[in-house]
Design a protein around this motif. Structure first.
Motif: not given
Length: 238
Positions: A63-70, A223-228
């Motif tokens: 799912a982490q890899r999928m999130a990065v791809a999206f 989580a990725q967007e919150a970290g940015q």
């Protein structure tokens, strides 16, 4: 002496003997139906637990890899045959049109949605390439290819994964039994196998797998967007 006839009828009689009895005792039939339902529910619950215990960490990593791809503009291409085709369409619909209003839609397509394309390729070229040809036409490096199969042996899925891997897509396989030929491929980045001989239980557990991937992917994206961004919502400098 009465002999049972071999064939599909005999198989159905073995699964549902109360439907083929010469005489019917309603209470007994209801007890058998209740027992059968409880057994099936217990079986799928235990199977889902087994898959979670074995593949929980890999599901999260996938799912982490999928999130990065999206996040990078990737799209999801889903495919399968028969009942797995229906599941692939459901998977694509889940990402594209999530059931929760607050959940974000993500670009996803089912490769069996266009029956004209599927039948044209099957008739003019061969059924083995119906997914590989579409991935070749639409797939881009950074996209996601998800193939579903109960047996893991479908030739058109095997070719699709090879084409997707060659083009740089993230490849995800969802299979049953012991994985079949899909378990032998180097072209699948993440393979999730539902270890059951029952097609019914396999497909039920596979549905759970891709719903889990969807929820985990949304969580990873958030989580990725919150970290940015900082606490005030301003983008962080890298």
């Amino acid at each position: 002496m009465t002999h049972r006839q071999a064939g599909p009828g005999a198989d159905m009689a073995a699964l549902y003997p109360f439907l083929y009895a010469d005489s019917t005792n309603l209470d007994k039939v209801l007890d058998e139906v209740r027992s059968s339902t409880v057994d099936k529910a217990r079986e799928i619950t235990e199977l889902r637990r087994e898959v979670l215990e074995r593949d929980g960490e890999r599901l999260a990593a996938c799912a982490q890899r999928m999130a990065v791809a999206f996040a990078a503009g990737g799209r999801l291409l889903a495919f399968g045959n028969g009942g797995s085709s229906t599941d692939a369409q459901d998977l694509a619909g889940l990402f594209l049109g999530p059931p929760h209003p607050q959940a974000r839609p993500l670009p996803a397509f089912g490769l069996t949605n266009d029956i004209a394309v599927v039948t044209a390729l099957s008739n003019d070229v061969g059924f083995d390439v119906v997914f590989a040809r579409q991935i070749g036409a639409f797939g881009r490096a950074g996209d996601i290819a998800v193939g579903l199969s109960t047996s893991g042996n479908s030739e058109n899925l095997l070719r699709a994964f090879s084409e997707a891997s060659r083009r740089g897509l993230l490849t995800i396989g969802i299979s049953g039994y012991s994985g079949g030929k899909m378990a032998e491929l180097d072209s699948i980045d993440y393979l999730f196998v539902v270890p059951s001989p029952s097609v019914h239980r396999i497909q039920e557990a596979q549905t759970t797998i891709y719903h889990a991937l969807w929820e985990l992917t949304l969580g990873a994206l958030a989580a990725q967007e919150a970290g940015q961004a900082d606490a005030g919502g301003r983008p962080l400098r890298r």
